[in-house]
Design an enzyme around this catalytic site. Structure first.
Site, short mmCIF file in Angstrom:
data_model
loop_
_atom_site.label_atom_id
_atom_site.label_comp_id
_atom_site.label_asym_id
_atom_site.label_seq_id
_atom_site.Cartn_x
_atom_site.Cartn_y
_atom_site.Cartn_z
N HIS A 136 18.91 17.95 -65.02
CA HIS A 136 18.89 17.68 -63.58
C HIS A 136 17.96 18.64 -62.83
O HIS A 136 18.24 19.05 -61.71
CB HIS A 136 20.31 17.68 -62.99
CG HIS A 136 21.04 18.99 -63.10
ND1 HIS A 136 22.40 19.06 -63.26
CD2 HIS A 136 20.62 20.27 -63.05
CE1 HIS A 136 22.77 20.33 -63.31
NE2 HIS A 136 21.71 21.08 -63.18
N HIS A 159 24.10 23.98 -56.85
CA HIS A 159 23.22 25.14 -57.01
C HIS A 159 23.15 25.93 -55.71
O HIS A 159 22.08 26.18 -55.17
CB HIS A 159 21.82 24.68 -57.40
CG HIS A 159 21.79 23.88 -58.67
ND1 HIS A 159 22.19 22.57 -58.73
CD2 HIS A 159 21.42 24.21 -59.92
CE1 HIS A 159 22.07 22.13 -59.96
NE2 HIS A 159 21.60 23.10 -60.71
N HIS A 215 16.96 26.65 -70.69
CA HIS A 215 16.12 27.29 -69.70
C HIS A 215 16.77 28.55 -69.18
O HIS A 215 17.98 28.71 -69.25
CB HIS A 215 15.76 26.35 -68.54
CG HIS A 215 16.89 25.89 -67.65
ND1 HIS A 215 17.98 25.19 -68.12
CD2 HIS A 215 17.08 26.00 -66.32
CE1 HIS A 215 18.78 24.89 -67.10
NE2 HIS A 215 18.27 25.38 -65.99
N GLU A 221 24.43 25.48 -68.64
CA GLU A 221 24.88 24.26 -67.96
C GLU A 221 25.25 23.15 -68.94
O GLU A 221 26.00 22.23 -68.59
CB GLU A 221 23.76 23.70 -67.05
CG GLU A 221 23.43 24.55 -65.85
CD GLU A 221 22.15 24.07 -65.16
OE1 GLU A 221 21.86 24.57 -64.07
OE2 GLU A 221 21.43 23.20 -65.71
#
Lengths: 282, 336
Positions: free
Chosen positions: A12, A59, A194, A241
Site C-alpha cells: 500500500h 500512517h 522496506h 506491516e
C-alpha cells in the site's frame, strides 16, 4: 451466510497513489508494477465481490500519537479519503458496509478481540492504494462497500504476528455467521520489505519477499511463528506491516490455491507486490 | 517487560553500564537506604509496577531472589550473578562488624583499597580507578546499613526450589568471594536454571567481562525488538519526538501548510520543539529529525510542503548520495 470469495495481500505504498495522481502510471519506473495487477483486477471484476474487508495501518493520518489504538474497526456509512499533506485526492469516498461491520464488532469482542469502534474516521493510503490497485480508479463510485480494520504498526508495542493470525480466524467465523448473502473479499495490506528510518533505510530483501509471496498460501505456519524481531530483521522496520497479511491468510481455509502473484522492486523504496488466494472448496 | 538491574554491596549504576548499553531501557535499583534484604526487595517491587525481569549482582542477586519469593507472579525471569545462598557463617558477623568500624574510622577510599583487590581478577588501573570512585560515591553509613542487611539475610536455600521462572546463573571463573561451587549449589536447588561460567573474570564479572555478560543477558532476557541501525518507535523516541511529530502532523491541514510556508520559524514556535529540533526542521535535516524522535510518517508531511522524494530522505539517513542509494540500497537499474 456471507461468502468469502478470496483473500488478497498487497502493498500500500503512498507513492503508488501519487504516481496515479500525476499520470506516471505508464512511465518505465511504474508501468511494470501496475501492469502486474491487471490479471487480479480482471479476476476481481469477474468474481464481483460486494464488500471488501481491508486490514491496514493508518500512517499518522487518522490517528495521531496522542491516541494509538492497537486495533480499530470502522463502522461508518462513509469514509472520506484523507489529505496526507499533498492535498486532497480525486478519488470517490468509500461507502461503508456498516451492518457487517457491527456484526464483526460483536463477533470480535465475543472472541476477545476488543477494537476501538470508529463511526467517523478518514482513511489514508493504507486503504486507498489497495482499493485502487484491485478495483482500478472509478469515476463515480467504488464497486464494493468497505469495512476498514486499522492495526497499529507504527508505535511499539505493535501486535504480534500470531495475534493477527488469530484475528483472521475470528473474521473468518464472523463472515460465515453473517446472515446476509454478500460476497466478501478480504485484503491484507502493507509491505513488502522496506525500511524508511535509521541508517538501515532503504533495506529491501527481494528473496524474502519472493519467498513470502510464494509461501504465504501453502505454508503460512512459518510466518506465524516468526517474532516481531524476525519480521523487522527480515523485511525491515516498516516491512513488519506484513503481519497484516497474516490476518487475511488466517481468515482463509487451511488449504488454499494461490491464484496469482506479482512482485516488483523497488516501488519507490519498497519491495511491492500481491498475492491472490482462493479457498480450495470455493 | 521491564528489566530491573540490582547492584551489589557499595555498587551503583556503574557496574551496569555495559549491560545498559546493550539492552537499552532498564531500571537500576537503589539499595542505599534500606536495612534488610527484604526491605530492599520490597522497595524494588514498589518502585516498578508490572511483570519484571530481574538481574542482580552479588548482594543484589540476594535481593532479586527475595523479590521472587515476595512476588512470584511478577518476577518472570531472574539472572543471578556472582552470588550465593549460604546463611551466616560462624565468625562472619564479627568480621563484618570489624570492616564497618574500619570504614567509619578510615573512610571510603581506605575501604576501597582494602576491599576491592580481592574482588577483581582482571585488574587494570582504569578498572580499579573506576571501582574506587564508585565506592567513594558511597558513605560509611550506607556501608553499615548494607552490611546489616547482609548479616540478617534470609535463608534463600529454603525457598529456591519454589522459584520456577527461568533463572540464569553467571559467575566469573576466578570469583574468590562467591566461587563457582556456590552457583552449582544453587543450580541443584533451582528447578529451571542454567549456569554460565565466564573464564578469566572475578567477582566483578559485569565490568571485568562486560561484553560476555551483556551477550548472555541480551540473549536471556525477553526484550522488545532491537535491530541495528533501526530506530523503532517506542517510548523513548515517542517521548523525545512528540512535539516534533505533532508539528509535522499539523501540516496535513492546508491552512497550517500556508502558515508554515509564510514563516517557518514563527510556525515552529507554536510548538514545544527543542532548539535542535527546530534547526533540523529549518535545515530539512531528515537524519537529525529521526535521531531526535521524528517519525517518518509524520515528518513526511514536512517533505510534502516543498516536495522531496522519499528516496532522498532515505539516502540522507543512510549517509549516501541519492544516486548511490537508489542503486546500492534499492537495487534500482539506472540507465545512462
Amino acid at each position: 451466510m456471507a461468502r468469502l470469495i478470496g483473500g488478497l495481500g498487497t502493498s500500500h505504498v503512498p507513492s503508488i497513489g501519487v504516481a496515479l495522481d500525476r499520470g506516471l502510471r505508464d512511465t518505465p519506473d511504474w508501468k511494470p508494477f501496475f501492469d502486474g495487477y491487471i490479471p487480479a483486477q480482471a479476476w476481481v471484476a469477474e468474481a464481483k465481490p460486494d464488500i471488501a474487508i481491508v486490514i491496514f495501518n493508518d500512517h499518522g493520518n487518522a490517528f495521531f500519537l496522542d491516541q494509538v489504538p492497537t486495533l480499530a474497526l470502522g463502522v461508518a456509512d462513509r469514509y472520506r479519503p484523507i489529505d496526507e499533506g499533498w492535498g486532497p485526492r480525486a478519488i470517490p469516498d468509500f461507502v461503508g458496509a456498516a451492518d457487517l461491520a457491527w456484526h464483526l464488532a460483536d463477533q470480535m469482542v465475543e472472541r476477545h478481540f476488543d477494537p476501538m469502534i470508529c463511526r467517523e474516521i478518514e482513511v489514508d493510503h493504507g486503504l486507498q492504494v489497495p482499493m485502487e490497485l484491485v478495483f482500478g480508479r472509478p469515476e463515480q463510485a467504488w464497486p464494493v462497500k468497505v469495512v476498514p480494520i486499522f492495526v497499529n504498526t507504527i508505535q511499539y508495542p505493535i501486535p504480534t504476528p500470531e495475534r493477527l493470525w488469530q484475528l483472521g480466524a475470528v473474521l473468518r467465523d464472523a463472515i460465515a455467521s453473517w446472515p446476509g448473502d454478500e460476497r466478501v473479499i478480504i485484503l491484507g495490506t502493507g509491505g513488502l520489505s522496506h525500511q524508511l528510518q535509521g541508517s538501515r533505510a532503504g533495506f529491501i530483501n527481494q528473496q524474502a519477499d519472493r519467498d513470502w509471496i510464494a509461501q504465504i498460501g501453502p505454508n503460512p505456519d512459518r510466518y506465524r511463528r516468526m517474532s516481531r524481531q524476525d519480521y523487522i530483521e527480515t523485511f525491515g522496520s516498516e516491512g513488519a506491516e506484513l503481519i497484516m497479511w497474516l490476518a487475511m491468510r488466517g481468515a482463509m481455509d487451511a488449504e488454499v490455491r494461490t491464484v496469482m502473484t506479482h512482485y516488483f522492486a523497488p516501488a519507490s523504496m519498497t519491495g511491492a507486490g500481491m498475492v491472490l488466494l482462493e479457498n480450495l472448496g470455493a | 517487560m521491564t528489566v530491573v538491574l540490582i547492584p551489589g554491596l557499595l555498587c551503583d549504576a556503574y557496574v551496569w553500564q555495559p549491560v545498559l548499553a546493550r539492552i537499552g531501557a532498564a531500571k537500576v535499583a537503589d539499595l542505599t537506604t534500606q536495612r534488610s534484604i527484604t526491605e530492599m526487595a520490597q522497595s524494588c517491587l514498589d518502585a516498578t509496577p508490572g511483570p519484571l525481569q530481574v538481574v542482580g549482582h552479588s548482594m543484589g542477586a540476594r535481593v532479586a531472589m527475595e523479590m521472587a519469593r515476595l512476588a512470584p507472579d511478577r518476577v518472570r525471569r531472574l539472572a543471578l550473578l556472582d552470588t550465593g545462598i549460604h546463611p551466616l557463617r560462624p565468625g562472619e558477623a564479627e568480621k563484618r562488624a570489624e570492616i564497618v568500624n574500619f570504614a567509619n574510622e578510615h573512610g571510603m577510599t581506605a575501604l576501597a583499597q582494602r576491599w576491592l583487590p580481592g574482588m577483581v581478577h582482571r585488574q587494570t588501573p582504569e578498572l580499579m580507578a573506576d571501582l574506587t570512585q564508585m565506592v567513594e560515591r558511597m558513605t560509611p553509613a550506607i556501608h553499615a546499613r548494607q552490611i546489616e542487611a547482609l548479616i540478617g539475610r534470609p535463608v534463600a536455600a529454603e525457598y529456591l526450589p519454589q522459584i520456577t521462572c527461568p533463572v540464569l546463573l553467571v559467575v566469573g571463573e576466578q570469583d574468590q568471594w562467591s566461587p563457582v561451587s556456590q552457583h552449582r549449589d544453587m543450580l541443584d536447588l533451582l528447578p529451571n536454571a542454567r549456569l554460565e561460567i565466564i573464564p578469566g573474570a572475578g567477582h566483578f564479572a559485569p565490568v571485568e567481562a562486560p561484553d560476555q555478560l551483556a551477550d548472555l543477558l541480551a540473549d536471556f532476557l525477553t526484550l522488545a525488538p532491537e535491530v541495528p541501525e533501526t530506530p523503532l518507535y517506542r517510548r523513548d523516541l515517542a517521548d523525545q519526538g512528540y512535539a516534533l511529530n505533532k508539528m509535522a502532523n499539523s501540516l496535513g491541514r492546508p491552512d497550517n501548510r500556508a502558515a508554515f510556508k509564510a514563516d517557518e520559524a514563527a510556525y515552529l514556535d507554536r510548538f514545544d520543539l527543542s532548539a535542535e529540533q527546530k534547526q533540523a526542521v529549518l535545515d530539512r535535516d531528515w537524519a537529525r529529525m529521526v535521531a531526535m524522535g521524528g517519525n517518518l510518517f509524520y515528518i513526511l508531511k514536512i517533505s510534502a510542503v516543498d516536495p522531496v522524494p522519499i528516496t532522498a530522505i532515505g539516502a540522507a539517513q543512510a549517509g549516501m548520495e541519492h544516486l548511490e542509494f537508489l542503486q546500492k540500497r534499492l537495487g534500482k537499474q539506472i540507465n545512462g
